[in-house]
Structure formats: structure tokens, C-alpha cells
Design an enzyme around this catalytic site. Structure first.
Site, PDB file in Angstrom:
ATOM      1  CE1 TYR A 185      15.243   5.537  13.828  1.00 11.88           C
ATOM      2  CE2 TYR A 185      15.599   6.033  16.145  1.00 11.88           C
ATOM      3  CZ  TYR A 185      15.791   5.206  15.045  1.00 11.88           C
ATOM      4  OH  TYR A 185      16.520   4.035  15.186  1.00 11.88           O
ATOM      5  CB  SER A 231      14.965   2.762  18.456  1.00 13.28           C
ATOM      6  OG  SER A 231      15.852   3.631  19.133  1.00 13.28           O
TER       7      SER A 231
HETATM    8  P1  NAD Z   1      22.527   1.398   8.916  1.00 13.46           P
HETATM    9  O1  NAD Z   1      22.330   2.763   8.381  1.00 13.46           O
HETATM   10  O2  NAD Z   1      23.902   0.878   9.125  1.00 13.46           O
HETATM   11  O3  NAD Z   1      21.738   0.362   7.997  1.00 13.46           O
HETATM   12  C1  NAD Z   1      20.445   0.593   7.572  1.00 13.46           C
HETATM   13  C2  NAD Z   1      20.264  -0.071   6.230  1.00 13.46           C
HETATM   14  O4  NAD Z   1      18.910   0.125   5.800  1.00 13.46           O
HETATM   15  C3  NAD Z   1      21.164   0.498   5.128  1.00 13.46           C
HETATM   16  O5  NAD Z   1      21.827  -0.570   4.479  1.00 13.46           O
HETATM   17  C4  NAD Z   1      20.190   1.227   4.205  1.00 13.46           C
HETATM   18  O6  NAD Z   1      20.591   1.221   2.847  1.00 13.46           O
HETATM   19  C5  NAD Z   1      18.942   0.385   4.411  1.00 13.46           C
HETATM   20  N1  NAD Z   1      17.725   1.097   4.033  1.00 13.46           N
HETATM   21  C6  NAD Z   1      17.398   2.397   4.291  1.00 13.46           C
HETATM   22  N2  NAD Z   1      16.215   2.681   3.745  1.00 13.46           N
HETATM   23  C7  NAD Z   1      15.783   1.559   3.134  1.00 13.46           C
HETATM   24  C8  NAD Z   1      14.638   1.235   2.381  1.00 13.46           C
HETATM   25  N3  NAD Z   1      13.673   2.157   2.147  1.00 13.46           N
HETATM   26  N4  NAD Z   1      14.509  -0.022   1.897  1.00 13.46           N
HETATM   27  C9  NAD Z   1      15.475  -0.943   2.108  1.00 13.46           C
HETATM   28  N5  NAD Z   1      16.582  -0.692   2.812  1.00 13.46           N
HETATM   29  C10 NAD Z   1      16.738   0.541   3.314  1.00 13.46           C
HETATM   30  O7  NAD Z   1      21.681   1.346  10.262  1.00 13.46           O
HETATM   31  P2  NAD Z   1      21.761   0.412  11.559  1.00 13.46           P
HETATM   32  O8  NAD Z   1      22.310   1.248  12.641  1.00 13.46           O
HETATM   33  O9  NAD Z   1      22.369  -0.896  11.243  1.00 13.46           O
HETATM   34  O10 NAD Z   1      20.202   0.276  11.859  1.00 13.46           O
HETATM   35  C11 NAD Z   1      19.457  -0.897  11.605  1.00 13.46           C
HETATM   36  C12 NAD Z   1      18.106  -0.771  12.295  1.00 13.46           C
HETATM   37  O11 NAD Z   1      18.295  -0.680  13.700  1.00 13.46           O
HETATM   38  C13 NAD Z   1      17.320   0.480  11.886  1.00 13.46           C
HETATM   39  O12 NAD Z   1      15.945   0.165  11.810  1.00 13.46           O
HETATM   40  C14 NAD Z   1      17.580   1.431  13.031  1.00 13.46           C
HETATM   41  O13 NAD Z   1      16.572   2.394  13.163  1.00 13.46           O
HETATM   42  C15 NAD Z   1      17.636   0.464  14.195  1.00 13.46           C
HETATM   43  N6  NAD Z   1      18.353   0.998  15.362  1.00 13.46           N
HETATM   44  C16 NAD Z   1      19.655   1.385  15.246  1.00 13.46           C
HETATM   45  C17 NAD Z   1      20.307   1.903  16.363  1.00 13.46           C
HETATM   46  C18 NAD Z   1      21.731   2.374  16.319  1.00 13.46           C
HETATM   47  O14 NAD Z   1      22.173   3.002  17.299  1.00 13.46           O
HETATM   48  N7  NAD Z   1      22.494   2.086  15.271  1.00 13.46           N
HETATM   49  C19 NAD Z   1      19.634   1.999  17.579  1.00 13.46           C
HETATM   50  C20 NAD Z   1      18.310   1.588  17.652  1.00 13.46           C
HETATM   51  C21 NAD Z   1      17.677   1.090  16.528  1.00 13.46           C
END
Ligand code: NAD
Length: 249
Positions: free
Chosen positions: A155, A140
Site C-alpha cells: 500500500y 497517503s
Molecule cells: P473507502 O473504502 O471508504 O472508499 C473507497 C472507495 O473506492 C469505495 O467506495 C470502493 O468501492 C471504491 N473502490 C475500490 N476499488 C475500486 C475500483 N477498482 N474501482 C472503482 N472504485 C473502487 O476509503 P476511503 O478511506 O474513503 O479512501 C479514499 C482514498 O483515500 C483511498 O485512495 C485511500 O487509499 C486514501 N486514503 C485513505 C486514508 C484513510 O485513513 N481513510 C488515509 C490515506 C489515504
């Protein structure tokens, strides 16, 4: 078709508007068969079904070594190989340093960091046996700029840990043609914030983005496709910023 006949495993890919789900759809459209791993069995199975025939949805907590090993064994039994892993599962929390409880710390670090390690450990022997593979890790922008977007310091630490882990694994497994790269998204419009991000904050963030908009899941999926495919065959250990220019320096 950039991933024809490839087998891709994507963690956290059941969330409807999530980065993992968009990546799964993108990979499937490029000819991959995708195994979706997520916490809820029905959600994972439903997400896999929505991709069409030949995909798999399994319930896995990526922080649980036994569950991870069982799922990877099941995928190998089903498809016989794994070419791509996307370590996408992650959770966040908008709390400040003095408010971080030990359970929160463990959970946030476990899903992103321990999960990335466990999943990588589980698939690398199969990739090695196949003569190579590609692992994509979701970090991130919070890791690079010290938070200040939504998630707390734990985080940022988890996601900075992912960068270090990915680079060290990239160095270790490059001789075996296993490429390992990270993506550092800026603020992407998914449900990870659980509706807790205020509009005012969102607008302030957009003001700091040269491309003038938040990212969407497809923006990140496209970057994951590049890193998963042979288009990036000479890249390993890199950090690919997908943030609209938020961190130009
Ligand atoms: P999201 O919440 O839409 O999806 C995350 C998914 O991970 C969910 O389906 C959840 O059920 C699953 N999950 C959570 N804990 C889990 C576990 N222990 N085992 C298996 N699955 C698990 O989130 P997103 O925004 O699509 O994020 C995806 C990735 O991108 C994450 O790693 C997040 O930190 C990273 N990210 C997101 C953003 C953002 O702004 N959305 C920015 C930077 C990084």
C-alpha cells in the site's frame, strides 16, 4: 461557490462514510455537477442521486482500461466536458512484507496506481481540448513515512507511486494548464480499514497527532475542493498533507 458549472469526476465515491463521497457532496454544494465512479452500479447511482439533480453514477473498475474509457466517453457525451478529476478509489490491507501475495500486490497497486494512470489518461485529452483542468490524486501519509498506520508495504508503495506519477504528469501537462496535485491524508475515519483497526492502535496514533484527533472525510474533501478550484490556480505538482500535523518535520 468555488466550482460553479464545473464537471467533476470522482472515483471511489460511493462509500457512505468515505473521502470520495464527502468530496462529491462538497463539490456539489459548490456548484459542480459530479460523476461518481465506483464498483457497484447501484451504489454509484444511489450516491449520485443523494447529491440532488444533475449528477451521474456509473459502475467502473478503475483498473480496467476498457471500463474506464467507456465511462469517460459516457460522461463526455452527457456533459460535454470534464474540468476536474479526483483519483480517489483505493484499497488497503494490513499485512506485512513476508505475507504479501502476488494477487494482493496486484490488486492494491492496480486500484491506486494503475487506476490513477488510466483515469488520468482518459480525461486529459478532454481537459486539453477545454484549455485546462485540475486532477487531484489521493496518496497517503503511508507513502511518506513508510507505512506504520494500517496498510502494508504494498500500500505504501502504491501510494508513493501515486506521488511520483502525479508529479511527473504535473510537469508534463502544466504547459496545457492541467494542474495535477496530490493529497496525503493521515488516518481518516472511513470504512477503508473494514473494522480491522484496533482501538489501542487508534489511540496510539492519536497520541502522535499534534491536533489531537483523527481526521474525518470532510477534512480531506475541503483540501480536494481547494486543489480542484481556482483558489489553487498557481499550484501544480504539490503534495498537500492533511494529517493533523502527524508529519511535521
Ligand atoms: P473507502 O473504502 O471508504 O472508499 C473507497 C472507495 O473506492 C469505495 O467506495 C470502493 O468501492 C471504491 N473502490 C475500490 N476499488 C475500486 C475500483 N477498482 N474501482 C472503482 N472504485 C473502487 O476509503 P476511503 O478511506 O474513503 O479512501 C479514499 C482514498 O483515500 C483511498 O485512495 C485511500 O487509499 C486514501 N486514503 C485513505 C486514508 C484513510 O485513513 N481513510 C488515509 C490515506 C489515504
Amino acid at each position: 461557490m468555488l466550482l460553479n458549472n464545473k464537471i467533476a469526476v470522482i472515483t471511489g465515491a460511493a462509500s457512505e462514510r468515505g473521502i470520495g463521497r464527502a468530496t462529491a457532496a462538497c463539490f456539489a454544494a459548490h456548484g459542480a455537477r459530479v460523476a461518481i465512479l465506483d464498483l457497484d452500479r447501484h451504489a454509484a447511482a444511489h450516491a449520485a442521486q443523494q447529491l440532488g439533480d444533475g449528477h451521474l453514477g456509473l459502475a467502473v473498475d478503475v483498473a480496467d482500461p476498457q471500463a474506464v474509457n467507456q465511462a469517460v466517453a459516457q460522461i463526455l457525451e452527457h456533459y460535454g466536458r470534464i474540468d476536474v478529476l479526483v483519483n480517489n478509489a483505493g484499497i488497503t490491507q494490513p499485512v506485512k512484507t513476508l505475507e504479501i501475495g502476488m494477487q494482493d500486490y496486484d490488486r492494491v497497486l492496480d486500484v491506486s496506481l494503475r487506476g490513477t494512470l488510466l483515469m488520468s489518461q482518459a480525461v486529459i485529452p478532454a481537459m486539453r481540448a477545454n484549455g485546462g483542468g485540475s486532477i487531484v490524486c489521493l496518496s497517503s501519509v503511508s507513502a511518506q513515512r513508510g507505512g506504520g498506520i494500517f496498510g502494508g508495504p504494498h500500500y505504501s508503495a502504491a501510494k508513493a507511486g501515486v506521488l511520483g506519477l502525479a508529479k511527473a504528469m504535473a510537469r508534463e501537462f502544466a504547459p496545457e494548464q492541467i494542474r495535477i496535485n496530490s493529497i496525503t491524508p493521515g488516518l481518516i475515519q472511513t470504512d477503508i480499514t473494514g473494522g480491522l483497526m484496533q482501538d489501542e492502535r487508534r489511540h496510539a496514533i492519536i497520541d502522535g497527532i499534534p491536533l489531537g484527533r483523527l481526521g474525518n472525510a470532510q477534512d480531506v474533501a475541503n483540501a480536494a475542493l481547494f486543489l480542484a478550484s481556482d483558489l489553487s490556480s498557481y499550484l501544480t505538482g504539490i503534495t498537500l498533507d492533511v494529517n493533523g500535523g502527524m508529519l511535521i518535520h
